[in-house]
Design an enzyme around this catalytic site. Structure first.
Site, short mmCIF file in Angstrom:
data_model
loop_
_atom_site.label_atom_id
_atom_site.label_comp_id
_atom_site.label_asym_id
_atom_site.label_seq_id
_atom_site.Cartn_x
_atom_site.Cartn_y
_atom_site.Cartn_z
N ASP A 172 35.14 33.61 41.51
CA ASP A 172 36.20 33.54 42.53
C ASP A 172 37.60 33.75 41.96
OD1 ASP A 172 36.79 31.22 41.18
OD2 ASP A 172 36.23 29.87 42.80
N TYR A 268 42.50 34.31 32.79
CA TYR A 268 41.68 33.76 31.70
C TYR A 268 41.98 34.41 30.35
CZ TYR A 268 38.72 30.52 34.24
OH TYR A 268 38.26 29.44 34.94
P1 NAD Z 1 29.21 19.57 39.81
O1 NAD Z 1 28.75 18.95 38.54
O2 NAD Z 1 30.05 18.79 40.74
O3 NAD Z 1 27.94 20.06 40.65
C1 NAD Z 1 26.85 20.71 40.13
C2 NAD Z 1 25.56 20.19 40.76
O4 NAD Z 1 24.48 20.90 40.12
C3 NAD Z 1 25.31 18.70 40.55
O5 NAD Z 1 25.05 18.07 41.77
C4 NAD Z 1 24.08 18.66 39.64
O6 NAD Z 1 23.23 17.58 39.88
C5 NAD Z 1 23.41 19.98 39.97
N1 NAD Z 1 22.52 20.48 38.93
C6 NAD Z 1 22.73 20.50 37.60
N2 NAD Z 1 21.69 21.06 36.98
C7 NAD Z 1 20.80 21.42 37.93
C8 NAD Z 1 19.53 22.05 37.91
N3 NAD Z 1 18.97 22.45 36.76
N4 NAD Z 1 18.89 22.26 39.08
C9 NAD Z 1 19.45 21.87 40.25
N5 NAD Z 1 20.66 21.26 40.33
C10 NAD Z 1 21.32 21.05 39.18
O7 NAD Z 1 29.94 20.92 39.39
P2 NAD Z 1 31.11 21.70 40.15
O8 NAD Z 1 32.39 21.37 39.51
O9 NAD Z 1 30.98 21.54 41.61
O10 NAD Z 1 30.74 23.20 39.76
C11 NAD Z 1 29.47 23.76 40.05
C12 NAD Z 1 29.28 25.05 39.32
O11 NAD Z 1 30.02 26.09 39.93
C13 NAD Z 1 29.73 25.04 37.86
O12 NAD Z 1 28.84 25.82 37.09
C14 NAD Z 1 31.07 25.72 37.92
O13 NAD Z 1 31.45 26.26 36.69
C15 NAD Z 1 30.74 26.78 38.92
N6 NAD Z 1 31.88 27.48 39.52
C16 NAD Z 1 31.93 28.80 39.30
C17 NAD Z 1 32.93 29.55 39.81
C18 NAD Z 1 32.96 31.00 39.50
O14 NAD Z 1 34.00 31.63 39.59
N7 NAD Z 1 31.83 31.60 39.10
C19 NAD Z 1 33.91 28.96 40.60
C20 NAD Z 1 33.84 27.59 40.81
C21 NAD Z 1 32.79 26.85 40.28
C1 G6P Z 2 37.94 29.27 38.64
C2 G6P Z 2 36.93 30.11 37.90
C3 G6P Z 2 35.64 29.36 37.76
C4 G6P Z 2 35.84 28.03 37.10
C5 G6P Z 2 36.88 27.25 37.86
C6 G6P Z 2 37.25 26.01 37.08
O1 G6P Z 2 37.54 29.10 39.96
O2 G6P Z 2 36.70 31.33 38.52
O3 G6P Z 2 34.74 30.15 37.03
O4 G6P Z 2 34.65 27.29 37.08
O5 G6P Z 2 38.05 28.00 38.04
O6 G6P Z 2 38.01 25.21 37.88
P1 G6P Z 2 38.17 23.67 37.58
O7 G6P Z 2 39.04 23.23 38.69
O8 G6P Z 2 36.78 23.09 37.61
O9 G6P Z 2 38.79 23.58 36.22
MN MN Z 3 34.91 32.28 37.55
#
Ligand code: NAD
Ligand code: G6P
Ligand code: MN
Length: 445
Positions: A172, A268
């Protein structure tokens, strides 16, 4: 034409982002109608907090949607059209280790960049592969849209381990940056911007931005970025900017831009081009993971608990932001053949003409029922090519290390990273990471 209703499972139901995605789905019932919404997580207790609130939201705003929260993969992954995945293997507690261990040695400590990102990659790979396998077993025609980080390493692993799977890895960040840019330029939204962009996940550059009429937005944008980076959008709209560490990142884009003023950068890149600055401005005892645990996680869970207790979400502060909008838009494009243009992480195969075919790159794609078609960004200059090739090699070495259980390959990956000053420092960090990750990584030999 009447739209077929969709069935979606959100994997990582207990994520801090789940409630926002649910809100977005509910608000988009005209564009992306649902018949069923399921949550899946391997932590029932955590998922329950979010699920109890979302059950209230669904009942109140779209009672026709069947809602289920489960930890049973068969229940979760059967009869679904889309898996929206955002798991965090090891949780925020392990993110804290990923950030603090490198900082102990004066190296960038970051969720997805440098040694911390590699450590997270080693944990994430089996978690995401497990989700793909559940999807393919129970709903072989479904698409997985994956946010789970580190998206670059996860994408390389899924390319190698599940080459034919219907998974699209996404981020995102470009959308969030474009939202700020739209604000800066006085456009209605980021959807007004048509862009050309190339790179890897969390590692890319825009070469062009135009409005819908084809007018070049870059001259005005560059004038702004050179002075303020992507900041100035503090007032409204971008939730990322509520927090000081993000504000610094948006401002620092000014210095990243200065290195190549023919393009505008992904934020980044500061971790690679200004790692000394990043380290000297970090607090090794209180990192971003601590901020997230003390703020986003607490706030989201408190609000979910409040909604569940009151049994109404009329006055909820849960909101759908651009993060949720992007994944729902992508699902809509695949389901209803919209041919929208979106940045996705895909196999290069010529999209960047002078880069290996098998690199996982982030480029604009046209999305339709048949999947995605990457657009060709042409040849890239020496500076970006050099940086990208180094980083691709790091990401490939991490996946090699995971598959071969190889200490040597992981040490090479850390040594090659632009964020790490020497192989000696790489070894010290790696040895600490191995201890911290003993419950998560394969044993390395
Ligand atoms: P979080 O820890 O609040 O939530 C993650 C959830 O995944 C938890 O409820 C946990 O129990 C569950 N989980 C962990 N391992 C698991 C498995 N093997 N099977 C099923 N469930 C499992 O984390 P968050 O801060 O909400 O972020 C979630 C993910 O989204 C992270 O990987 C974060 O980096 C990613 N994210 C990516 C982007 C992006 O740009 N790609 C943007 C925002 C968040
Ligand atoms: C952005 C990136 C994600 C990353 C997040 C971290 O959304 O695209 O890949 O996980 O920032 O944000 P946070 O608020 O968890 O530091
Ligand atoms: Mn990202």
């Amino acid at each position: 034409m009447k739209k077929t209703k969709q069935s979606v499972v959100i994997a990582g139901g207990g994520s801090t982002y789940t409630a926002g995605i649910v809100m977005m789905l509910i608000e988009n019932q005209d564009k992306f109608p649902l018949r069923q919404l399921k949550f899946y997580d391997n932590n029932a207790e955590r998922q329950d907090i979010v699920a109890k609130a979302c059950e209230v939201i669904v009942k109140e705003r779209a009672p026709e949607i069947e809602f289920i929260a489960t930890t049973d993969p068969e229940v979760a992954f059967s009869d679904v059209d889309f898996v929206m995945a955002h798991i965090r293997v090891g949780g925020l507690k392990m993110r804290e280790q990923d950030e603090k261990i490198p900082l102990k040695y004066g190296v960038v400590g970051q969720e997805t960049c440098g040694p911390g990102g590699m450590a997270y990659g080693m944990r994430s790979i089996p978690g995401v592969i497990e989700l793909i396998d559940y999807m393919e077993k129970y709903s072989p025609n479904a698409w997985m849209l994956n946010y789970s980080n580190p998206a670059a390493i996860v994408a390389e692993a899924t390319r190698r381990l599940r080459p034919n799977s219907k998974i699209i890895n996404i981020c995102d960040m470009p959308v969030a940056i474009k939202k700020s840019i739209a604000n800066i330029l006085g456009l209605k939204s980021e959807h007004e911007i048509v862009d050309r962009y190339y790179g890897l996940n969390h590692f890319g550059w825009w070469t062009e931005m135009r409005d819908k009429e084809g007018n070049d937005l870059m001259p005005q944008l560059k004038e702004h970025v050179q002075k303020y980076g992507y900041a100035a959008a503090e007032e409204e709209g971008n939730p990322l900017l509520d927090e000081t560490s993000w504000m610094d990142t948006f401002q620092k884009a000014k210095d990243v831009y200065a290195v190549d003023p023919t393009t505008v950068p992904n934020t980044y890149l500061k971790y690679y081009l200004y790692s000394d600055y990043v380290v000297s401005h970090a607090n090794p005892d209180y990192t971003r993971a601590n901020e997230v645990m003390d703020h986003r996680e607490k706030n989201v869970f408190a609000e979910c608990t409040r909604v569940a207790e009151k049994q109404t979400a009329q006055d909820t502060s849960i909101e759908a932001g651009e993060h949720a909008e992007f994944i729902v838009q992508l699902a809509g494009a695949l389901a209803y053949n919209t041919h929208e243009r979106m940045l996705l992480i895909v196999k290069n195969e010529g999209a960047i003409a002078n880069l290996d075919d098998d690199a996982m790159v982030e480029v604009p794609c046209i999305v339709s029922k048949r999947g995605y078609e990457p657009l060709c960004m042409g040849k890239i200059p020496t500076f970006q090519k050099g940086m990208i090739e180094q980083q691709v090699a790091v990401e490939k070495l991490v996946v090699d290390a995971y598959l071969e259980k190889s200490y040597q390959k992981l040490w090479q990956a850390l040594s090659l990273s632009k964020t790490v000053p020497s192989a000696a420092v790489a070894k010290q960090i790696l040895d600490d990471l191995i201890v911290a990750n003993k419950d998560w990584w394969p044993e390395l030999n």
